[in-house]
Design a protein around this motif. Structure first.
Motif, PDB file in Angstrom:
ATOM      1  N   CYS A 103     -38.455  22.338  84.334  1.00  0.00           N
ATOM      2  CA  CYS A 103     -39.382  23.339  83.817  1.00  0.00           C
ATOM      3  C   CYS A 103     -40.645  23.322  84.670  1.00  0.00           C
ATOM      4  O   CYS A 103     -41.155  22.258  85.002  1.00  0.00           O
ATOM      5  CB  CYS A 103     -39.717  22.999  82.363  1.00  0.00           C
ATOM      6  SG  CYS A 103     -40.807  24.173  81.552  1.00  0.00           S
ATOM      7  N   PHE A 104     -41.127  24.514  85.015  1.00  0.00           N
ATOM      8  CA  PHE A 104     -42.345  24.636  85.806  1.00  0.00           C
ATOM      9  C   PHE A 104     -43.347  25.522  85.078  1.00  0.00           C
ATOM     10  O   PHE A 104     -43.005  26.613  84.635  1.00  0.00           O
ATOM     11  CB  PHE A 104     -42.052  25.277  87.173  1.00  0.00           C
ATOM     12  CG  PHE A 104     -41.184  24.440  88.044  1.00  0.00           C
ATOM     13  CD1 PHE A 104     -41.727  23.456  88.859  1.00  0.00           C
ATOM     14  CD2 PHE A 104     -39.809  24.633  88.068  1.00  0.00           C
ATOM     15  CE1 PHE A 104     -40.926  22.681  89.673  1.00  0.00           C
ATOM     16  CE2 PHE A 104     -39.000  23.861  88.882  1.00  0.00           C
ATOM     17  CZ  PHE A 104     -39.555  22.889  89.683  1.00  0.00           C
ATOM     18  N   GLN A 105     -44.563  25.047  84.945  1.00  0.00           N
ATOM     19  CA  GLN A 105     -45.675  25.835  84.418  1.00  0.00           C
ATOM     20  C   GLN A 105     -46.371  26.416  85.641  1.00  0.00           C
ATOM     21  O   GLN A 105     -46.887  25.685  86.474  1.00  0.00           O
ATOM     22  CB  GLN A 105     -46.630  24.947  83.628  1.00  0.00           C
ATOM     23  CG  GLN A 105     -47.833  25.661  83.065  1.00  0.00           C
ATOM     24  CD  GLN A 105     -47.534  26.352  81.751  1.00  0.00           C
ATOM     25  OE1 GLN A 105     -46.780  25.850  80.945  1.00  0.00           O
ATOM     26  NE2 GLN A 105     -48.118  27.503  81.550  1.00  0.00           N
ATOM     27  N   LEU A 106     -46.365  27.733  85.762  1.00  0.00           N
ATOM     28  CA  LEU A 106     -46.951  28.386  86.922  1.00  0.00           C
ATOM     29  C   LEU A 106     -48.460  28.540  86.753  1.00  0.00           C
ATOM     30  O   LEU A 106     -48.968  28.537  85.626  1.00  0.00           O
ATOM     31  CB  LEU A 106     -46.286  29.746  87.132  1.00  0.00           C
ATOM     32  CG  LEU A 106     -44.762  29.702  87.289  1.00  0.00           C
ATOM     33  CD1 LEU A 106     -44.198  31.109  87.445  1.00  0.00           C
ATOM     34  CD2 LEU A 106     -44.360  28.823  88.455  1.00  0.00           C
ATOM     35  N   PRO A 107     -49.187  28.696  87.855  1.00  0.00           N
ATOM     36  CA  PRO A 107     -50.643  28.835  87.771  1.00  0.00           C
ATOM     37  C   PRO A 107     -51.107  30.007  86.896  1.00  0.00           C
ATOM     38  O   PRO A 107     -52.168  29.953  86.294  1.00  0.00           O
ATOM     39  CB  PRO A 107     -51.066  29.048  89.230  1.00  0.00           C
ATOM     40  CG  PRO A 107     -49.990  28.405  90.024  1.00  0.00           C
ATOM     41  CD  PRO A 107     -48.725  28.621  89.242  1.00  0.00           C
ATOM     42  N   ASP A 108     -50.262  31.064  86.792  1.00  0.00           N
ATOM     43  CA  ASP A 108     -50.643  32.219  85.968  1.00  0.00           C
ATOM     44  C   ASP A 108     -50.337  32.000  84.485  1.00  0.00           C
ATOM     45  O   ASP A 108     -50.505  32.904  83.669  1.00  0.00           O
ATOM     46  CB  ASP A 108     -49.976  33.490  86.475  1.00  0.00           C
ATOM     47  CG  ASP A 108     -48.461  33.459  86.369  1.00  0.00           C
ATOM     48  OD1 ASP A 108     -47.898  32.470  85.846  1.00  0.00           O
ATOM     49  OD2 ASP A 108     -47.820  34.435  86.806  1.00  0.00           O
ATOM     50  N   GLY A 109     -49.852  30.800  84.133  1.00  0.00           N
ATOM     51  CA  GLY A 109     -49.571  30.480  82.736  1.00  0.00           C
ATOM     52  C   GLY A 109     -48.126  30.685  82.332  1.00  0.00           C
ATOM     53  O   GLY A 109     -47.707  30.233  81.272  1.00  0.00           O
ATOM     54  N   LYS A 110     -47.346  31.386  83.142  1.00  0.00           N
ATOM     55  CA  LYS A 110     -45.934  31.615  82.824  1.00  0.00           C
ATOM     56  C   LYS A 110     -45.143  30.334  83.034  1.00  0.00           C
ATOM     57  O   LYS A 110     -45.505  29.490  83.840  1.00  0.00           O
ATOM     58  CB  LYS A 110     -45.367  32.735  83.685  1.00  0.00           C
ATOM     59  CG  LYS A 110     -45.978  34.083  83.379  1.00  0.00           C
ATOM     60  CD  LYS A 110     -45.375  35.153  84.247  1.00  0.00           C
ATOM     61  CE  LYS A 110     -46.053  36.491  83.949  1.00  0.00           C
ATOM     62  NZ  LYS A 110     -45.626  37.530  84.868  1.00  0.00           N
ATOM     63  N   ARG A 111     -44.041  30.211  82.266  1.00  0.00           N
ATOM     64  CA  ARG A 111     -43.151  29.064  82.400  1.00  0.00           C
ATOM     65  C   ARG A 111     -41.788  29.533  82.889  1.00  0.00           C
ATOM     66  O   ARG A 111     -41.284  30.560  82.421  1.00  0.00           O
ATOM     67  CB  ARG A 111     -42.963  28.356  81.061  1.00  0.00           C
ATOM     68  CG  ARG A 111     -44.159  27.558  80.642  1.00  0.00           C
ATOM     69  CD  ARG A 111     -43.874  26.816  79.364  1.00  0.00           C
ATOM     70  NE  ARG A 111     -44.322  27.633  78.242  1.00  0.00           N
ATOM     71  CZ  ARG A 111     -44.055  27.383  76.968  1.00  0.00           C
ATOM     72  NH1 ARG A 111     -43.317  26.366  76.638  1.00  0.00           N
ATOM     73  NH2 ARG A 111     -44.530  28.156  76.022  1.00  0.00           N
TER      74      ARG A 111
END
Length: 144
Positions: A103-111
Motif C-alpha cells: 500500500c502506498f500513500q501518495l503525496p496528494d493524499g490518495k492511496r
C-alpha cells in the motif's frame, strides 16, 4: 566547530531529504477498486486482514459464485511506513486467488495498493496442471 566534511554531509542530507519522496503510512482498511472494476473490501485488525472480494471478471461463467464474491483472508505488516499485504480468496467452483503487494500513500493524499496476483483453477487431471495457473498484477485505488 564542525569540519568541512561534516558540514558538507549535513547540507547534502537535508537537500536529499527534501528531494526524495517521503514515505507516508498507508492504512489498508476500506473499499478499493482495481482497473477491471473488481472491489476489495478489507478490514485490518492488527496484522490480520478480513473482508470480501467482489470480482468483475470470471474465467468461465459461474466459477466465482452466483454473486461473484468470496471471503477474503490475509495478513499485513502494518508496522512503520511501508504496509505490505498478502491475501487470498477461495472461489465457489474451487479455484483460489492470492495477491501480494504494498500500500502506498501518495503525496496528494490518495492511496493505491500495488499487487501481483496468482489464480489457481481446478485441473481435471494431472495432464491439465500446466494450464491451471495464471498470474498478473492489479492496482487498487482506495474509494472509501
Amino acid at each position: 566547530m564542525k569540519s568541512f566534511v561534516a558540514k558538507y554531509i549535513s547540507v547534502h542530507a537535508v537537500i536529499l531529504g527534501l528531494l526524495l519522496p517521503q514515505a507516508i503510512p498507508c492504512n489498508v482498511t476500506g473499499v478499493w477498486r482495481n482497473e477491471l472494476g473488481s472491489v476489495l473490501d478489507i478490514e485490518a485488525v492488527g496484522s490480520e486482514l478480513r473482508g470480501l472480494y467482489q470480482s468483475a471478471v470470471e474465467t468461465a461463467p459461474g466459477v466465482t459464485g452466483p454473486e461473484q464474491q468470496a471471503k477474503l483472508l490475509g495478513v499485513t505488516s502494518n508496522r512503520g511506513l511501508r504496509t505490505s499485504v498478502a491475501f487470498s480468496v477461495l472461489w465457489e467452483a474451487g479455484s483460489c486467488s492470492a495477491w501480494v503487494g504494498q500500500c502506498f500513500q501518495l503525496p496528494d493524499g490518495k492511496r493505491v495498493l500495488k499487487t501481483l496476483w496468482m489464480l489457481r483453477s481446478v485441473a481435471s487431471c494431472p495432464a491439465d496442471n500446466w494450464k491451471s495457473t495464471r498470474m498478473g498484477e492489479d492496482t487498487f485505488v482506495f474509494i472509501s
